[in-house]
Design an enzyme around this catalytic site. Structure first.
Site, mmCIF file in Angstrom:
data_model
loop_
_atom_site.group_PDB
_atom_site.id
_atom_site.type_symbol
_atom_site.label_atom_id
_atom_site.label_comp_id
_atom_site.label_asym_id
_atom_site.label_seq_id
_atom_site.Cartn_x
_atom_site.Cartn_y
_atom_site.Cartn_z
ATOM 1 N N SER A 145 -1.108 -7.528 9.841
ATOM 2 C CA SER A 145 -1.556 -6.200 9.422
ATOM 3 C C SER A 145 -3.021 -6.234 9.015
ATOM 4 O O SER A 145 -3.493 -7.192 8.414
ATOM 5 C CB SER A 145 -0.725 -5.690 8.244
ATOM 6 O OG SER A 145 -1.239 -4.442 7.791
ATOM 7 N N LYS A 153 7.104 -7.014 8.422
ATOM 8 C CA LYS A 153 6.019 -6.196 8.958
ATOM 9 C C LYS A 153 6.520 -4.800 9.317
ATOM 10 O O LYS A 153 5.816 -3.796 9.135
ATOM 11 C CB LYS A 153 5.417 -6.864 10.198
ATOM 12 C CG LYS A 153 4.327 -6.048 10.922
ATOM 13 C CD LYS A 153 3.190 -5.640 9.993
ATOM 14 C CE LYS A 153 1.963 -5.146 10.712
ATOM 15 N NZ LYS A 153 2.123 -4.100 11.677
ATOM 16 N N GLU A 158 3.834 2.192 4.988
ATOM 17 C CA GLU A 158 2.553 2.766 5.454
ATOM 18 C C GLU A 158 2.738 4.210 5.930
ATOM 19 O O GLU A 158 1.919 5.084 5.614
ATOM 20 C CB GLU A 158 2.018 1.886 6.587
ATOM 21 C CG GLU A 158 0.752 2.354 7.256
ATOM 22 C CD GLU A 158 0.431 1.481 8.451
ATOM 23 O OE1 GLU A 158 0.266 2.030 9.568
ATOM 24 O OE2 GLU A 158 0.361 0.248 8.296
ATOM 25 N N HIS A 189 6.717 -2.986 6.128
ATOM 26 C CA HIS A 189 5.317 -2.694 5.784
ATOM 27 C C HIS A 189 4.870 -1.412 6.465
ATOM 28 O O HIS A 189 4.282 -0.515 5.845
ATOM 29 C CB HIS A 189 4.431 -3.866 6.216
ATOM 30 C CG HIS A 189 2.957 -3.597 6.220
ATOM 31 N ND1 HIS A 189 2.337 -2.776 7.157
ATOM 32 C CD2 HIS A 189 1.954 -4.016 5.412
ATOM 33 C CE1 HIS A 189 1.054 -2.724 6.921
ATOM 34 N NE2 HIS A 189 0.791 -3.467 5.863
ATOM 35 N N ASN A 190 5.165 -1.294 7.747
ATOM 36 C CA ASN A 190 4.750 -0.097 8.488
ATOM 37 C C ASN A 190 5.503 1.139 8.020
ATOM 38 O O ASN A 190 4.953 2.242 8.019
ATOM 39 C CB ASN A 190 4.972 -0.312 9.985
ATOM 40 C CG ASN A 190 3.925 -1.237 10.586
ATOM 41 O OD1 ASN A 190 3.246 -1.966 9.864
ATOM 42 N ND2 ASN A 190 3.789 -1.215 11.892
#
Length: 623
Positions: free
Chosen positions: A288, A343, A350, A346-347
């Site tokens: 990222s 990840k 986000e 994480h997105n």
């Protein structure tokens, strides 16, 4: 390799001492009948040599199981070399010692007690087929200079390979080169579409002067030191599988492939198992930071086999961003596809952070602020709510094109690349209420129906709205409240997946590697590093719970007034609704369970019975 008398054994012994690997003289492996024939002055034919060459091939294979080695062999014909390197082609480097006939003949005449005589030398020169892709060394130099030349050429191999030169791949190449690593870069060749991409990229940036550029996959793989370390920066999905199949014929045991794309964690597990059966390591890695982060230091989330990670650790940790204590924002997170699961979440976080900023700026504009004033308000929040996304949103609202603000000229249709979708699906599969991520995702889906939205607006939009009466601090506190709920849901999802899949993930360490380099880095994330050292539930932390109590009146005000004014604030609203739900001691689910029992006899438990007994009521007869 080379004709007899060229000094193969002498050079091999010196090179063996210099590189601390064993060497073997091929002549020592000739069967007795071959030695007798050569001693009598008779040249060997191909049939004589076949068994000898196969024996040397077996020797090489056995040595490669534990180390490497140097083998001395004349290997004059291409067919001989093919036999010698059979099935280990990608692990062989040929060194061809060359010299003129008179010099070598003189050396042979001075050699005592060897079955090869100078009378047979001409037959060797006649037989010699000069190898391609070999290190060519003139034997007229001193043995020490020859060894130095060979060693320098052998060390030209690259330490790390990068496959795929899109935006992120190019930035990672430059990052690796800037950190002093010798790299090889590959991009596919497609006539008229993608031609000399790697070579052109190399010439564009001075830091890549020592990098090797390829559009031939075999040459790319062979340029790498073993075990090879290759990072794949290609589109997620089937493309990864195609790339793996293209690479496999050129790879060797214990080579390492690193998938740095946004791959689905389930597919990563499948690829891990598949490549394990081929004795190839596979590391699913979240990366990222976007284009800039990849260049100056991203957040990196590798997973897979721990021993394989140690082979790539120096490279990944060197190029990663550094946290407040100077530690790399890269750490081995867990087995299988856990890195890409992290990840993915994480997105998802986000998505929500972006949606929340979109909603608060909508509210600020609805209060009459122009984009410059919105930017000024956001800028004033940085001392309390500092984050990368807040910073870039501030910049966006300041940016003008001509006399007007650029943000007002952008079509209001938000795209997505699938990770928000995957996160929502993963939440449902694990039975977790990641409601904010789903809300942010569905908001993007709604945005895509532009024509329908315009049509329905003309039908349903009410002109009777109340006046917004919110301070900038009210909106800031509502924003902060929703962000805490967002992070709670994201880390809850990671923690429950860790339990379900037996990953043993460290929430504090995950928060730490997200404090720099990545898109969701923030002051809140830095706070969570300490919170997760004592609890896996951030809502139970005393400092966080104090924040929520402080911010709740503001989010109630913001959400209620947004609803009264027909403003769409799904993420802010859902944050409050979720909080109300998760903090309700006796929820409305009792009614739902009674309904399920009524029409489907699904049974229910009772509050006045602490056993595990299930009850069923014939509701119609009871009435």
């Amino acid at each position: 390799m080379g004709v007899s008398g060229c000094g193969k054994s002498t050079i091999a012994k010196l090179l063996s001492d210099e590189m601390n690997i064993p060497y073997f003289d091929g002549d020592d492996f000739h069967p007795e009948q071959n030695v007798a024939k050569m001693t009598n002055g008779q040249p060997l034919n191909d049939e004589d040599r076949q068994g000898w060459l196969e024996a040397l091939n077996r020797l090489a294979k056995n040595q490669l199981k534990t180390n490497s080695c140097i083998i001395v062999c004349s290997a004059l014909k291409e067919t001989y070399r093919n036999t010698l390197s059979n099935t280990i082609e990608n692990q062989v480097k040929w060194i061809h010692l060359t010299g003129d006939f008179d010099l070598i003949s003189e050396r042979l005449n001075n050699r005592q007690g060897h079955f090869m005589t100078s009378q047979l030398l001409q037959s060797q020169f006649d037989t010699l087929e000069t190898p391609r892709n070999a290190i060519q060394v003139d034997i007229s130099s001193s043995p020490q200079d020859i060894v130095k030349h060979i060693k320098n050429d052998l060390m030209k191999t690259s330490e790390f390979g990068l496959f795929g030169l899109g935006v992120m791949g190019k930035s990672l190449c430059r990052n690796l080169a800037n950190n002093g690593f010798k790299i090889s870069m590959y991009n596919r060749h497609v006539d008229g579409v993608e031609v000399d991409v790697a070579k052109d990229f190399k010439t564009e940036y001075p830091e890549l002067k020592d990098a090797e550029a390829y559009d031939d996959i075999s040459a790319f793989v062979n340029s790498l030191q073993q075990p090879r370390r290759i990072m794949l920066m290609v589109n997620a999905g089937k493309t990864i599988d195609y790339v793996i199949e293209d690479l496999l014929p050129h790879l060797s045991k214990n080579d390492v492939l690193i998938d740095g794309g946004n791959s689905n964690y389930k597919k990563t597990k499948e690829r891990y198992e598949y490549l394990k059966s081929k004795q190839i390591h596979f590391i699913g890695t979240g990366v990222s930071g976007g284009e800039k982060g990849a260049l100056i230091g991203p957040s990196i989330m590798p997973s897979g086999d721990k021993a394989a990670y140690n082979l790539v650790k120096p490279y990944l940790e060197t190029i990663a961003a550094k946290d407040a204590n100077g530690l790399p924002c890269c750490a081995y997170v867990g087995p299988e596809g856990s890195g890409q699961f992290i990840k993915m979440v994480h997105n998802g976080i986000e998505y929500v952070e972006m949606q929340l900023l979109a909603e608060v700026t909508t509210i600020l504009e609805a209060q009459g602020l122009n984009p410059d004033e919105v930017a000024e308000t956001l800028d004033s929040w940085k001392s309390i709510a500092s984050s990368y996304l807040l910073d870039i949103t501030t910049t966006i609202f300041k940016t003008k094109e001509g006399d007007d603000w650029l943000v007002k000229k952008i079509l209001d249709k938000a795209g997505n690349k699938g990770t928000g979708n995957w996160t929502t699906i993963a939440s449902a599969e694990l039975g977790l209420p990641s409601t904010l991520i789903a809300s942010a995702l569905f908001s993007r889906y709604i945005s895509f129906f532009k024509d329908e939205r315009v049509e329905l607006n003309s039908i349903f939009k009410s002109s009777k709205v109340s006046e917004l009466n919110l301070s900038a601090n009210d909106i800031l506190e509502a924003y902060q409240f929703a962000r805490i709920i967002n992070h709670y849901q994201g880390f809850k999802l990671i923690n429950e997946a860790s339990k379900a899949y037996h990953w043993d993930l460290n929430l504090s360490e995950i928060a730490r590697i997200w404090t720099s380099g990545c898109i969701i880095k923030s002051a809140l994330m830095q706070e969570l590093v300490a919170v997760f050292k004592t609890t896996s539930n951030l809502l139970t932390g005393s400092k966080i719970s104090t924040h929520l109590k402080q911010y709740k009146p503001s989010i109630k005000q913001v959400v209620s007034q947004a609803l009264q004014n027909d403003l769409s604030t799904p993420a802010l609203s859902e944050a409050l609704q979720f909080f109300n739900g998760i903090t309700t001691a006796y929820a409305s689910a009792n009614v739902i369970q009674a309904q399920r029992d009524f029409f489907g006899a699904h049974t229910y438990k009772r509050l006045d019975d602490n056993s595990d007994k299930s009850y069923h009521t014939n509701w119609e007869q009871s009435n």
